[in-house]
Design a protein around this motif. Structure first.
Motif, PDB file in Angstrom:
ATOM      1  N   ASN A  48       0.799  -1.227   0.000  1.00  0.00           N
ATOM      2  CA  ASN A  48       0.000   0.000   0.000  1.00  0.00           C
ATOM      3  C   ASN A  48       0.834   1.280   0.000  1.00  0.00           C
TER       4      ASN A  48
ATOM      5  N   ARG B 270       7.996   3.311   6.593  1.00  0.00           N
ATOM      6  CA  ARG B 270       6.889   4.225   6.826  1.00  0.00           C
ATOM      7  C   ARG B 270       6.238   3.936   8.183  1.00  0.00           C
TER       8      ARG B 270
ATOM      9  N   GLU C 246       9.159  10.209   0.081  1.00  0.00           N
ATOM     10  CA  GLU C 246       7.890  10.899   0.354  1.00  0.00           C
ATOM     11  C   GLU C 246       6.875   9.984   1.018  1.00  0.00           C
TER      12      GLU C 246
ATOM     13  N   GLU D 167       7.776   9.865   4.538  1.00  0.00           N
ATOM     14  CA  GLU D 167       7.551  11.157   5.180  1.00  0.00           C
ATOM     15  C   GLU D 167       6.069  11.387   5.500  1.00  0.00           C
TER      16      GLU D 167
ATOM     17  N   TYR E 222      10.583   5.667  -7.195  1.00  0.00           N
ATOM     18  CA  TYR E 222       9.132   5.481  -7.057  1.00  0.00           C
ATOM     19  C   TYR E 222       8.854   4.002  -6.828  1.00  0.00           C
TER      20      TYR E 222
ATOM     21  N   ILE F  81       2.017   4.721  -1.842  1.00  0.00           N
ATOM     22  CA  ILE F  81       1.357   5.642  -2.780  1.00  0.00           C
ATOM     23  C   ILE F  81       2.219   5.696  -4.042  1.00  0.00           C
ATOM     24  N   PRO F  82       1.681   5.226  -5.157  1.00  0.00           N
ATOM     25  CA  PRO F  82       2.526   5.056  -6.342  1.00  0.00           C
ATOM     26  C   PRO F  82       3.152   6.351  -6.883  1.00  0.00           C
ATOM     27  N   VAL F  83       2.493   7.489  -6.644  1.00  0.00           N
ATOM     28  CA  VAL F  83       3.040   8.723  -7.221  1.00  0.00           C
ATOM     29  C   VAL F  83       4.059   9.389  -6.301  1.00  0.00           C
ATOM     30  N   LEU F  84       4.302   8.782  -5.137  1.00  0.00           N
ATOM     31  CA  LEU F  84       5.284   9.372  -4.229  1.00  0.00           C
ATOM     32  C   LEU F  84       6.541   8.524  -4.196  1.00  0.00           C
TER      33      LEU F  84
END
Ligand SMILES: Nc1ncnc2c1ncn2[C@@H]1O[C@H](COP(=O)(O)OP(=O)(O)O)[C@@H](O)[C@H]1O
Ligand SMILES: [Mg+2]
Lengths: 385, 230, 388
Positions: free
Chosen positions: B103, B164, B112, B115, B148, B105-108
């Motif tokens: 899970n 994370r 990120e 973070e 990514y 976030i694919p665009v981060l």
């Protein structure tokens, strides 16, 4: 037929999205219809003109008048049956910004030449018997709350001073295209007043209207009238009533062109919204298409499936939009009735809107079709959403 | 490390916990009258057949789901007392969650993603940077900070997810089949990492797993079957 | 703003086709919206530029425009002798008594006839209308049937070029010069010797008078005196206001119609944005669930998706405004309904128009994005996490 059923089922898979798309298309189709109706409203005057009426005006410009003496001369031209005249009066009622058409007309002949302007005999009798009488259209009477017998004071701009008129009666249009928002007062009343105050301006009319024996004679008669006054101080330009009206419409040509451009941009929106929706569906179903191919469906089945869905959505939107145009146009027409006395949606505009919706449906399915027919079974099965 | 006093503090306290789902008017009981507690620094493997309610239990502990009956007390707080908004805040502070499918976030970028939970704290940008770099250092991905998710392997993605989960230094780490989607070697690494978090950093960890090797690394094994814990 | 904005724009960039189509749709609406405002403003700007701050226009009372006005000879001499009027190098008062008529000329583009202002001007006119400059040819000679033509008219009408000739009042009039007037309405006019014109049209009197004031602050005193003078029956206006008033009918019509059309039109784009945002949310349900597990609240999700929708529409707004501003390179012309005559003007951009357009875009984004954002915020965490 089975494919069509599947296509409609597909359209129902994302009910919200399909519903929104249909509403979006409907609104765009309606906006298109509305703008077309606005454009038509401009041309209403020209549409309403009779083919057997000619208008003669000063060749330099409509603002220059013609001598009253031309009437008898025009009557002598073979083929001319009746002649009447009118003069732009250009006054306003209380507020100069509330424009309405008002002109002085020959009370003997004017209404004879315009059978589409229906004036009852009582009104006509009043108009003919009282010098400062005026006949007003229903829409104008409603706008200012005028009733027969009312005294109204117009303020002159071309002809200075206050002009006290009596409403002789109200006229109605015979056709839907007849303008019901004008006021006609008597030319002889204007002329007499001028004779007393500014005599140099008396004895002139704005334009002549001639009823001719046959529309086919229009060109010959126009030429005959104009040649009669060649090299006089006031040369004439004679046109059919339609050409005359169109020359006024040409004045708003830029705005009409702008509206036309906008109406095409609206079709662009239609295309964008539907392409987006169809593109989303195609992306989501790429693996299904691959499965269908594995099951033996031919590329043209997929083409049909996607095109049917796209057409189903676009036509639903188109039809809904066409249905919405009527209430919208009547509301809009009501709000703008002082700008556009005649505001009617024409069936052919709606037909055009429908055809555009159809084309949009076809165009929007192009990209998904390309995607679906090109996908190899292996890639398709691997892809997820 | 924990800021809460002595070592033997109880982190998870569950009393008479029942959870049922309702489909139309039909009650589907998933958990029946569970009782257990978990002291700080524990490393528990939660096992059980598919559909036995492991994820449900984990969700209840994480304050993502509410019990039908019974009490869930985590890190000294009775979760029933918290409103939804308070729960979110509480979760940000106390829970690090690791999912089976990462899970991220694919665009981060990895950085990120790690973070993200720190944005809910009052840390300054430079403090966040420090935390992110430390967390990614622990999972051994310092060199992949600006990649990514799609540029990483499954094992690496899960390591980012672990970074994370630990970035905010939570009280409790919950992992739901963290190796379920990984090959053997990557799974090994993830388990090694979790056990390091426990031994080296004294993190309290509950890991749901089918993997017997995972169970070996844990201090305690719990079995969930037919709604009951053993 | 808890969820960073780069999360939103990267997501928008990640779905190029959908984002692109939606941005284009909003861009189209904003293009129309700002184009319409630029059109209305262009007309106004041109007319406002026509009047000078220190000039006063005198027309017959209640005549609204010069076309309906006339000033008799005795009135002319009273007006000329007012003390507020500036004097030229020759010591004469700077007063331009001008004849104003319309003639019909045919457009080069399509042959359509249009009304063009023909202004009979006197020696003082070039001094009173100080922005007017000859750019080609020479001034007309008094007493000869010669004309000088405004730049826009020369570009748009048959026979109006240098060396061309225009026929009216039984005579051919030669075009001997072309003038420029700071993009004002004068550039859409044709000028000739006032005495020649009066004779040709058999007119005894001029239409209007324009006075240059020595001290513009004395305008009110002059206005009151002239308007109260029983021998005169005139309206006195500041020239700038006189021309600005002539933009009323056209600009209000364009604005009303344009805004109504844009608003109706915007529904299509708003719905486009809505579809896109709903799809974005459906596709990212799992991400939303994950964010919630990490501790983000419903309202963080709501504002994040609202921001995403606003970003989308703002991009559309920028596209629309940029394309609309290309319109300002184009000069168009239309009949001004207040004066009945042709007026050439450009689309004109102002910071306000840009701001309104972008605000309009943002409103579309908010309207289109709100319901989807609410749906995102209301998602149940567990359902969201289970989504594919
Ligand atoms: N939201 C829900 N609604 C109804 N039933 C559910 C829901 N979530 C889980 N269940 C059911 O609860 C049981 C336990 O599910 P879960 O906790 O996911 O099991 P596990 O993680 O052990 O495989 C399953 O039978 C599942 O079908
Ligand atoms: Mg599970």
């Amino acid at each position: 037929m089975k494919i069509l059923k599947l296509a409609i089922k597909n359209a129902g898979r994302h009910k919200l999205r399909t519903g929104l798309t249909i509403v979006g298309l409907a609104v765009a189709v309606m906006a298109f219809g509305l703008i077309r109706t606005v454009i038509d409203a401009w041309y209403a005057g020209a549409e309403a003109s009779a083919p057997d009426r000619l208008v003669s005006r000063n060749a330099v410009n409509i603002i220059f008048p013609l001598p009253l003496s031309y009437k008898e001369q025009i009557l002598k031209v073979p083929g001319v049956e009746k002649v009447s005249y009118a003069h732009w009066f250009g006054a306003y009622y209380t507020d100069p910004k509330q424009f309405f058409a008002n002109f002085a007309v020959d009370h003997h002949t004017y209404f004879d030449l315009f059978p589409e302007v229906i004036v009852d005999s009582q009104t006509l009798a009043n108009f003919r018997s009282q010098r400062n009488a005026a006949v007003v259209g229903q829409i104008l009477a409603d706008r200012f709350g005028w009733k027969p017998g009312d005294q109204v004071r117009l303020i002159g701009t071309i002809y200075p001073g206050d002009w006290d008129l009596v409403i002789a009666g109200i006229y109605h249009g015979r056709d839907k295209t007849t303008d019901e928002s004008a006021l006609m007062l008597r030319w002889d009343y204007l002329d007499e007043t001028l004779r007393a105050t500014v005599p140099v301006r008396a004895g002139y009319v704005g334009w002549y209207i001639s009823k001719i024996s046959s529309p086919a004679e229009a060109v010959r008669i126009s030429a005959a009238i104009d040649s009669m006054f060649k090299n006089s101080l006031a040369e004439t330009l004679t046109q059919t009533e339609k050409q005359f009206q169109l020359s006024f419409i040409a004045m708003s040509g830029t705005i009409i062109t702008a509206l036309r451009i906008i109406s095409y941009l609206i079709i662009g929106i239609l295309l964008l919204v539907l392409t987006n929706t169809m593109g989303m569906s195609a992306r989501e179903r790429i693996s299904e298409y691959a499965v269908m191919k594995t099951l033996g469906f031919k590329p043209f089945h997929l083409v049909q499936l996607i095109a049917d869905e796209s057409l189903f959505i676009s036509l639903s939107g188109g039809i809904l939009g066409i249905l919405l145009t009527f209430p919208m146009a009547s509301g809009f027409g009501e709000a703008m009735k002082y700008y556009f006395p005649v505001f009617e949606t024409k069936p052919q505009d709606l037909l055009v809107a429908g055809i555009f919706a159809l084309c949009v449906g076809i165009l929007a399915s192009m990209f998904p079709i390309l995607k679906a027919t090109r996908v190899s079974i292996v890639d398709g099965l691997r892809s997820i959403g | 490390m924990s800021i809460y006093g002595e070592r033997s503090r109880t982190i998870v306290e569950i009393e008479a916990l029942s959870k049922s789902y309702f489909r139309d008017s039909l009650e589907i009981p998933v958990l029946r009258n569970l009782n257990f507690s978990l002291p700080e620094g524990e490393f528990v493997a939660l096992m059980g057949p598919s559909g036995s309610g492991k994820t449900t239990l984990l969700n209840l502990i994480a304050g993502i789901d509410r019990p039908t009956k019974g009490k869930v007390k985590v890190a000294g707080t009775d979760l029933a007392q918290l409103s939804e908004g308070e729960l979110a805040k509480w979760r940000a502070r106390h829970i690090g969650f690791i999912f089976q499918f990462y899970n991220l976030i694919p665009v981060l970028t990895a950085y990120e993603n790690v973070e993200l939970p720190l944005l809910l704290t009052s840390l300054s940008k430079s403090e966040r940077k420090e935390h992110v770099e430390t967390a990614l250092g622990i999972v051994g991905l310092s060199d992949r900070m600006h990649h990514y998710p799609r540029q990483l392997s499954g094992g690496q993605e899960q390591r980012v997810a672990i970074a994370r989960a630990i970035a905010t230094d939570p009280t409790l780490i919950l992992a739901d089949e963290p190796t379920g989607d990984l090959d053997k070697k990557s799974a090994e690494e993830i388990l090694e990492l979790l056990s390091r978090l426990n031994s080296e950093f004294k993190k309290t960890i509950v890991v749901v797993t089918h993997d017997p090797r995972a169970a070996e690394k844990a201090h305690t094994k719990k079995h969930l079957d037919k709604g009951e814990l053993s | 703003m808890k969820i960073p904005i780069y999360y939103n724009y990267r997501n928008l960039l990640a779905r190029k086709l959908t984002t692109g189509l939606t941005v284009l749709g909003i861009g189209l609406v904003v293009f129309v919206f700002s184009g319409v405002l630029m059109l209305a403003y262009g007309i106004k700007k041109t007319l406002v530029a026509t009047g000078s701050e220190d000039n006063a226009t005198v027309i017959r009372k209640a005549s609204l425009t010069e076309m309906m006005s006339y000033i008799t000879r005795d009135q002319v001499s009273i007006i000329e002798s007012q003390p507020e009027i500036a004097r030229g190098p020759d010591g004469k008062p700077l007063v331009a008594g001008e004849l104003y008529v319309l003639i019909s000329l045919n457009k080069i583009k399509n042959g359509d006839a249009a009304n063009v202002v023909l202004r009979g001007v006197g020696p003082a006119s070039m001094l009173v209308h100080s922005g007017v400059k000859l750019i080609e040819g020479r001034m007309f000679t008094e007493g000869l049937p010669e004309l000088i033509v405004g730049k826009s008219t020369a570009q748009g009408f048959q026979g109006a070029q240098l060396g061309g000739s225009i026929r009216f009042a039984k005579q051919n009039w030669r075009v001997v010069g072309i003038f420029e007037a700071g993009k004002s309405a004068f550039e859409s006019e044709v000028w000739g010797d006032v005495n020649q014109m009066l004779a040709a049209f058999n007119r005894p009197v001029v239409s209007s008078m324009t006075l240059k004031l020595a001290d513009p602050s004395k305008f009110t005193a002059l206005k009151e005196r002239l308007e109260k003078d029983p021998r005169l029956s005139v309206d006195v206006k500041r020239e700038k206001e006189y021309y600005a008033d002539q933009s009323y009918a056209m600009t209000s019509f364009i604005k009303i119609l344009g805004v109504v059309i844009s608003v109706i039109f915007s529904f299509g784009a708003v719905i486009g944005a809505m579809i896109t945002m709903y799809a974005n949310i459906a596709n990212r349900a799992k991400e939303i669930g994950t964010l919630r597990v990490l501790g983000f609240k419903r309202r963080n999700i709501l504002s994040s998706f609202l921001v995403e929708s606003i970003l989308l529409s703002l991009a559309g707004g920028v596209v629309g405004v940029v394309f609309a501003s290309f319109l300002s390179m184009k000069t168009i012309s239309t009949t001004n309904w207040d004066t009945f005559s042709e007026l050439a003007f450009g689309f004109a951009v102002t910071p306000e128009i840009v701001a309104y357009s972008l605000i309009f875009a943002v409103v579309m984004g908010v309207v289109g994005g709100f319901l989807p954002a609410v749906r995102a915020a209301r998602m149940n965490i567990l359902t969201a996490l289970r989504a594919e």
